[in-house]
Design a protein around this motif. Structure first.
Motif, PDB file in Angstrom:
ATOM      1  N   UNK A 117      -8.776  14.246   5.667  1.00 55.02           N
ATOM      2  CA  UNK A 117      -7.378  15.164   5.842  1.00 55.02           C
ATOM      3  C   UNK A 117      -7.695  16.069   7.094  1.00 55.02           C
ATOM      4  N   UNK A 118      -6.928  16.128   7.834  1.00 56.93           N
ATOM      5  CA  UNK A 118      -7.151  16.974   9.014  1.00 56.93           C
ATOM      6  C   UNK A 118      -6.677  18.586   8.543  1.00 56.93           C
ATOM      7  N   UNK A 119      -7.692  19.386   8.248  1.00 53.42           N
ATOM      8  CA  UNK A 119      -7.497  20.844   7.971  1.00 53.42           C
ATOM      9  C   UNK A 119      -8.837  21.432   7.936  1.00 53.42           C
ATOM     10  N   UNK A 120      -8.703  22.752   8.353  1.00 49.45           N
ATOM     11  CA  UNK A 120     -10.102  23.382   8.830  1.00 49.45           C
ATOM     12  C   UNK A 120     -11.131  23.243   7.723  1.00 49.45           C
ATOM     13  N   UNK A 137      -0.582  22.421  11.052  1.00 43.42           N
ATOM     14  CA  UNK A 137       0.551  23.147  11.804  1.00 43.42           C
ATOM     15  C   UNK A 137      -0.399  24.416  12.347  1.00 43.42           C
ATOM     16  N   UNK A 138      -1.242  24.756  11.409  1.00 43.06           N
ATOM     17  CA  UNK A 138      -2.245  25.967  11.976  1.00 43.06           C
ATOM     18  C   UNK A 138      -3.181  25.608  13.206  1.00 43.06           C
ATOM     19  N   UNK A 139      -3.239  24.311  13.378  1.00 45.56           N
ATOM     20  CA  UNK A 139      -4.008  23.960  14.493  1.00 45.56           C
ATOM     21  C   UNK A 139      -3.447  23.277  15.935  1.00 45.56           C
ATOM     22  N   UNK A 140      -2.119  23.231  15.993  1.00 46.15           N
ATOM     23  CA  UNK A 140      -1.445  22.638  16.986  1.00 46.15           C
ATOM     24  C   UNK A 140      -1.521  23.534  18.140  1.00 46.15           C
TER      25      UNK A 140
END
Length: 633
Positions: free
Chosen positions: A351-354, A314-317
């Motif tokens: 995992x896709x997270x910063x 959510x933070x990246x979209x």
């Protein structure tokens, strides 16, 4: 008498209900997910007192992208934001998101920088640190957990949730048990993409509650539409806390709505302890603010079922949309979302997270925009493949790794073990006239070019500063100005004495490292307090780095910018230039850098050539297709 008896009965009934604690993310993750992190400090302070009174378990208000955006776009000091929020919010613990050894940046930082950052964060008011690693490599959490405990904070270990052929409940439980053994006070399941289903939550939370003896919290996003149902399943399985945002700041790629979830939990017999009226007042504040803070890129559909395939958090979209729009390629978002799962599989299913979300996401963008996969590869992608971010969950595609590493050997140790202490070196690189406090050194360590840009802007007289865009100007003021810590004052006209707990910035002479105790890689437990004179910067005409004005054309072929971004001759302050005028280079050698989408994209020679002349100044903004240098083949 009867009223007192009734009140006691109500209190007794409430006490008998199982308590579910609520962390409010409105002040950080919610606006990062919806507004590309454009909420200003004044927006927060205008409602901070009511939020503090609402009865939340904690307020997530710092970390993530807030630090970068404060400096880069809002022209605010993120440390001052923390102090001002703490001055008002005295009842509710403040919480931040810490990227483990990455701190708040996109690469690993030395242990001395990590520890000093945590020490200053605690000193300035941070209470709870949610510490995660994008690869779930616990080697990258150990030092952070130790430092948080050392300086009196609450260390929350974190599982970055995803699913793939190599991610299982047993794997996640093993990660959590190791974090608990490191000293984590609680464990959080971080479902950054909103892909954790109710059934999967039941299985995972039940296993964690049984295996670890610390409380379990769950964080999610509404991207797929499953989060509210998932939260209820998680709570019934034993989760003691969940993350929400007020309804105006919820939904889409943000968290579930506080009001709706509280109604569901209370109907199920749980007590959240929240004051509904205070929550409603906060929601009204952000509803009014939404009119000027919501970005023009829009939010897309309220539910994105495709997230179950592409896993973008959510933070990246919202940032991805904004970044594609900056490249004039927003219409190619569907292609990027289709490419992203392929890129993720190539990279070993991280995992896709910063920062992995940014690394994999931007690499997918480049694969689409270049028209050929991995034709352009960011420095961060190279570092990831080399192992400088840690162990990938599954092996990286062998052919791809060979192509990207080009003969270099991968790293197998804890990546931070390869890094020498960095505080003293960073302090020596900054003009003492630009620094006000030790925290400036930490800001510079994390975001060198961005922080320098902010320091130079801050040092100018107010009437000579580049204006902040109208939609980013302050929209609210603290309800009680006397309760908030004073804002950072402009530099005085004459030198002043200040006691500063950082490297001796007055001189910054050779031997600085040894004087501060940095010997043979050792880091002092605390840097000494030094009274130094900090001279105010002299008034100067405004200087703004821009692309140079059109000049007489230079004969010869040129190398052009493949993206909109910022042009750099070197990879960072104090680092040598990649190529100099007059240099002869081989095919594949880096010439310069265009920073785009927060990552560094090396511009390489397509064949053997000689650099004749650079046409753009270091730090200038460039457009896609703009000539960067004249070359001779």
């Amino acid at each position: 008498m009867k009223k007192q008896t009734d009140a006691k009965k109500v209190a007794a009934v409430a006490a008998a209900k199982p308590r579910v604690r609520i962390t409010d993310t409105t002040l950080r993750d919610a606006h990062q997910s919806l507004w590309a992190t454009r909420m200003r400090t004044s927006d927060i302070l205008a409602i901070a007192e009511e939020v503090d009174d609402a009865g939340y378990y904690s307020l997530e208000c710092w970390g993530g992208a807030t630090f970068d955006v404060c400096l880069r776009f809002l022209r605010e000091n993120p440390w001052e934001r923390l102090r001002q929020i703490k001055a008002v919010c005295k009842k509710t613990p403040l919480q931040m998101l810490l990227r483990g050894q990455n701190v708040l940046g996109y690469k690993h930082y030395p242990d001395d920088i990590l520890e000093r950052f945590i020490a200053l964060a605690c000193e300035n008011g941070m209470d709870i640190f949610r510490i995660f690693d994008a690869l779930n490599d616990n080697r990258n959490l150990e030092k952070a957990i130790q430092a948080v405990k050392k300086y009196g904070g609450h260390a929350q270990g974190t599982i970055s949730y995803t699913y793939s052929p190599v991610h299982t409940v047993e794997n996640f439980v093993a990660i959590a048990k190791e974090q608990a053994s490191m000293g984590a006070d609680t464990i959080c399941i971080k479902d950054m993409a909103g892909i954790l289903s109710p059934a999967a939550a039941t299985a995972l939370v039940s296993a964690l509650v049984k295996a670890v003896k610390v409380p379990v919290q769950v964080h999610s996003h509404m991207t797929s539409g499953m989060a509210v149902a998932m939260y209820l399943s998680a709570v019934k399985a034993g989760a003691g806390a969940v993350d929400t945002a007020v309804s105006t700041m919820s939904g889409f790629s943000s968290q579930p709505p506080t009001e709706s979830l509280v109604a569901i939990l209370e109907a199920e017999g749980y007590d959240t302890g929240l004051d509904h009226q205070k929550v409603a007042k906060a929601n009204a504040h952000f509803r009014a603010l939404k009119k000027i803070r919501e970005p023009s890129t829009g939010l897309g559909e309220p539910v994105d079922a495709d997230v179950l395939e592409h896993h973008i958090p959510g933070g990246m979209i919202s940032n991805l949309r904004s970044q594609l729009q900056q490249q004039g390629a927003l219409d190619r978002l569907p292609e990027v979302l289709e490419e992203l799962p392929r890129t993720r599989a190539d990279m070993g299913y991280p995992p896709l997270v910063t920062p992995t979300s940014q690394i994999v996401g931007v690499q997918a963008v480049l694969n689409v925009l270049a028209g050929k996969r991995y034709e352009m590869v960011t420095q961060e992608t190279r570092d990831y493949v080399k192992g400088l971010y840690g162990r990938s969950p599954a092996p990286i595609d062998a052919k791809l790794a060979k192509k990207i590493l080009n003969g270099e050997k991968p790293v197998t140790c804890r990546p931070a073990d390869l890094l020498k202490p960095g505080l003293a070196e960073a302090a020596a690189q900054i003009d003492p006239k630009l620094m006000e406090k030790e925290e400036d050194i930490l800001s510079y360590c994390l975001f060198p070019e961005v922080a320098l840009g902010y320091f130079k802007w801050r040092a100018k007289p107010a009437d000579q500063r580049d204006p902040i865009p109208a939609d980013l100007e302050g929209a609210g003021q603290p309800k009680k100005a006397e309760a908030a810590a004073p804002a950072a004052a402009a530099p005085a006209a004459a030198p002043c004495d200040e006691t500063l707990k950082f490297a001796e910035i007055g001189k910054l002479v050779a031997g600085l490292a040894s004087r501060l105790g940095f010997a043979a890689g050792a880091v002092p437990a605390a840097l000494p307090e030094l009274s130094v004179a900090v001279a105010a910067p002299a008034a100067a005409a405004p200087q703004k780095k821009e692309a140079p004005a059109a000049a007489a054309p230079v004969a010869g072929p040129t190398v052009n910018a493949p993206l909109n971004g910022t042009f750099y001759r070197s990879p960072g302050p104090g680092k040598p230039e990649l190529a100099k005028e007059g240099d002869s280079v081989k095919a594949g050698d880096p010439l310069c850098i265009v920073e785009a989408m927060k990552l560094f994209n090396q511009i390489k020679a397509d064949k053997p050539l000689k650099v004749v002349k650079f046409l753009v100044e270091h730090g200038a903004v460039v457009a896609k297709g703009q000539p960067l240098c004249v070359v001779q083949y």
